[in-house]
Design an enzyme around this catalytic site. Structure first.
Site, PDB file in Angstrom:
ATOM      1  N   ARG A 119       2.539   7.405   3.451  1.00 39.08           N
ATOM      2  CA  ARG A 119       0.816   7.113   2.541  1.00 39.08           C
ATOM      3  C   ARG A 119       0.295   8.220   3.464  1.00 39.08           C
ATOM      4  O   ARG A 119       0.193   9.099   4.209  1.00 39.08           O
ATOM      5  CB  ARG A 119       0.616   5.489   3.587  1.00 39.08           C
ATOM      6  CG  ARG A 119      -0.802   6.039   3.471  1.00 39.08           C
ATOM      7  CD  ARG A 119      -1.924   4.150   4.103  1.00 39.08           C
ATOM      8  NE  ARG A 119      -1.476   2.743   3.356  1.00 39.08           N
ATOM      9  CZ  ARG A 119      -1.598   1.967   3.393  1.00 39.08           C
ATOM     10  NH1 ARG A 119      -2.693   2.045   3.877  1.00 39.08           N
ATOM     11  NH2 ARG A 119      -1.514   1.300   2.650  1.00 39.08           N
ATOM     12  N   HIS A 146      -1.014   2.732  -5.711  1.00 40.08           N
ATOM     13  CA  HIS A 146      -0.571   2.540  -5.161  1.00 40.08           C
ATOM     14  C   HIS A 146       0.300   1.252  -5.425  1.00 40.08           C
ATOM     15  O   HIS A 146       0.395  -0.277  -5.868  1.00 40.08           O
ATOM     16  CB  HIS A 146      -1.991   1.402  -3.970  1.00 40.08           C
ATOM     17  CG  HIS A 146      -1.373   0.620  -3.028  1.00 40.08           C
ATOM     18  ND1 HIS A 146      -0.839   0.537  -2.558  1.00 40.08           N
ATOM     19  CD2 HIS A 146      -2.579  -0.157  -2.487  1.00 40.08           C
ATOM     20  CE1 HIS A 146      -0.514   0.079  -1.229  1.00 40.08           C
ATOM     21  NE2 HIS A 146      -1.335  -0.343  -0.951  1.00 40.08           N
ATOM     22  N   GLN A 149       1.784  -2.034  -3.892  1.00 42.14           N
ATOM     23  CA  GLN A 149       0.202  -3.226  -4.526  1.00 42.14           C
ATOM     24  C   GLN A 149       0.967  -4.093  -5.778  1.00 42.14           C
ATOM     25  O   GLN A 149       0.606  -5.465  -5.333  1.00 42.14           O
ATOM     26  CB  GLN A 149      -0.849  -2.319  -4.092  1.00 42.14           C
ATOM     27  CG  GLN A 149      -2.142  -3.507  -4.092  1.00 42.14           C
ATOM     28  CD  GLN A 149      -1.618  -4.839  -2.549  1.00 42.14           C
ATOM     29  OE1 GLN A 149      -1.860  -4.393  -1.785  1.00 42.14           O
ATOM     30  NE2 GLN A 149      -1.363  -5.773  -3.273  1.00 42.14           N
ATOM     31  N   ASP A 241     -11.188  -4.248  -5.516  1.00 46.19           N
ATOM     32  CA  ASP A 241     -10.922  -3.937  -4.553  1.00 46.19           C
ATOM     33  C   ASP A 241     -11.975  -3.040  -3.869  1.00 46.19           C
ATOM     34  O   ASP A 241     -13.552  -2.824  -4.514  1.00 46.19           O
ATOM     35  CB  ASP A 241      -9.811  -2.830  -5.209  1.00 46.19           C
ATOM     36  CG  ASP A 241      -9.211  -2.070  -3.426  1.00 46.19           C
ATOM     37  OD1 ASP A 241      -9.340  -1.923  -2.849  1.00 46.19           O
ATOM     38  OD2 ASP A 241      -8.814  -1.165  -3.787  1.00 46.19           O
ATOM     39  N   CYS A 281      -7.143  -6.233  -2.730  1.00 46.91           N
ATOM     40  CA  CYS A 281      -5.458  -6.167  -1.916  1.00 46.91           C
ATOM     41  C   CYS A 281      -5.486  -6.227  -0.907  1.00 46.91           C
ATOM     42  O   CYS A 281      -4.827  -6.441   0.535  1.00 46.91           O
ATOM     43  CB  CYS A 281      -4.731  -4.631  -2.392  1.00 46.91           C
ATOM     44  SG  CYS A 281      -6.548  -3.751  -2.010  1.00 46.91           S
ATOM     45  N   ARG A 309       3.602  -8.878  -0.459  1.00 48.66           N
ATOM     46  CA  ARG A 309       4.109  -7.658  -0.727  1.00 48.66           C
ATOM     47  C   ARG A 309       5.497  -7.313   0.106  1.00 48.66           C
ATOM     48  O   ARG A 309       5.810  -6.207   0.591  1.00 48.66           O
ATOM     49  CB  ARG A 309       2.604  -6.754   0.680  1.00 48.66           C
ATOM     50  CG  ARG A 309       1.293  -6.652   0.301  1.00 48.66           C
ATOM     51  CD  ARG A 309       1.152  -5.878  -1.196  1.00 48.66           C
ATOM     52  NE  ARG A 309       1.562  -4.323  -0.231  1.00 48.66           N
ATOM     53  CZ  ARG A 309       1.181  -3.733   0.508  1.00 48.66           C
ATOM     54  NH1 ARG A 309       0.270  -3.992   0.363  1.00 48.66           N
ATOM     55  NH2 ARG A 309       1.520  -2.358   0.377  1.00 48.66           N
TER      56      ARG A 309
END
Ligand code: CP
Ligand code: NVA
Length: 336
Positions: A119, A146, A149, A241, A281, A309
């Site tokens: 990340r 992402h 996700q 988001d 998310c 996830r």
């Protein structure tokens, strides 16, 4: 004696994915369908208590330069459930923070680990990790995208709404990393995505252009406007988001002002289909990008979304960490 886990539905013996998972756009369509099948199978196995330790003896590293709750914990728990182990490597605790290069770190870690989740900020950095490591590198979020996700979100949408082709998803707010990956994923699956973003906050143009090529082949459609009410019309899924992504904190006041008309609230949601689901998310900021009433309301599926996830990333781990891509360095040692 320990019993071996049974066959995994959806997985064939000849995996043909690339070494790394950096973007949804780079995954062939048929393989996304396969990931969805494997994730569903693994979810069922976990719910029924069926052993599924397909990654026994395998170690995953997680190298994070930004905070995380869901990505970190779901990958770590997922590895445990698959019989493997995980090591969390905060970028500030390893020699990287004292100037050791990505190249040296990646090559060393490839001698110890079977896969690495990264990340980071700049997408070019995760690409560099992937180039230098001989083990699979999985993108756990960059400023550009992402993918884990979006793949998990496709699983949630399919569970809630059925076959993905033709479903309409409206994304309202900042055209950020999550939006970019959703565009790639929905284009692959023949969905309709309608984004409403203020000027200056649109999704990445290069990625959108590539997704439009994909959309031509799958019958998907991608619309980008600045009108949230038009975007959510007839949507099966309404998604938002945060307005201030990690690393954008210095732009906070400008962003809050520009994005204020894009709040996902009860008034906006009325324009979607009455049975539309609301996705985010997480982490969420109630009163900014989404009202508390919508986030915590009956149409919200955010907790199921967060749970998925785990299941999707377990599918990703099984696909990328087992089979032919597993541990290039280790294969070399074995074959000597
Ligand atoms: N959605 C998501 O990636 O959450 P984290 O930042 O907590 O991992
Ligand atoms: N767009 C958000 C997603 C967090 C999971 C960010 O990058 O901070």
């Amino acid at each position: 004696m320990k019993t071996r886990p049974g066959r995994l539905i959806g997985q064939s013996s000849s995996a043909a994915f690339g070494k790394d998972l950096l973007t949804v756009g780079a995954i062939p369509r048929s393989h996304i369908a396969r990931l969805l099948r494997i994730a569903g199978d693994l979810k069922g196995k976990r719910q029924r208590g069926v052993p599924h330790d397909y990654l026994a003896g395998t170690t995953l590293g997680l190298l994070f330069e930004k905070p995380s709750t869901r990505t970190r914990v779901s990958f770590e728990a997922g590895m445990n459930q698959l019989g493997g182990q995980s090591l969390f490597l905060s970028a500030s605790d390893i020699q990287l923070c004292r100037g050791e290069s990505i190249a040296d770190t990646a090559r060393v870690l490839s001698r110890y680990l079977d896969g690495l989740v990264v990340r980071t900020y700049d997408h070019a950095v995760v690409e560099e990790w992937a180039r230098q490591a001989s083990i699979p590198v999985i993108n756990g979020l960059t400023d550009l995208c992402h993918p884990c996700q979006a793949l998990s979100d496709l699983l949630t949408i399919r569970e809630k709404k059925g076959p993905l082709k033709g479903l309409k998803i409206a994304y309202v707010g900042d055209g950020n990393n999550v939006a970019n990956s959703l565009i790639e994923g929905t284009a692959k699956m023949g969905m309709v995505i309608s984004l409403a973003c203020p000027s200056g906050y649109e999704p990445d143009q290069r990625l959108v252009d590539l997704a439009r090529v994909e959309a031509e082949a799958t019958g998907a459609s991608i619309t980008i406007s600045d009108d949230p009410h038009v975007a959510v019309k007839e949507a099966h899924v309404v998604y938002t988001d945060v307005w201030v992504s990690m690393g954008r904190e210095r732009e906070q006041s400008r962003r809050l002002k520009a994005l204020a008309p894009y709040q996902l609230n009860e008034r906006l949601l009325k324009n979607a289909r009455p049975d539309a689901i609301v996705m985010h998310c997480l982490p969420a900021h109630r009163g900014q990008e989404i009202s508390a009433g919508v986030l915590d309301g009956p149409q919200s599926v955010v907790l199921d979304q967060a749970e998925n996830r785990l299941h999707m990333q377990k599918a990703i781990l099984v696909e990328w960490l087992s089979g032919p891509r597993r541990g290039g360095e280790r294969r070399q040692v074995k074959s000597r």
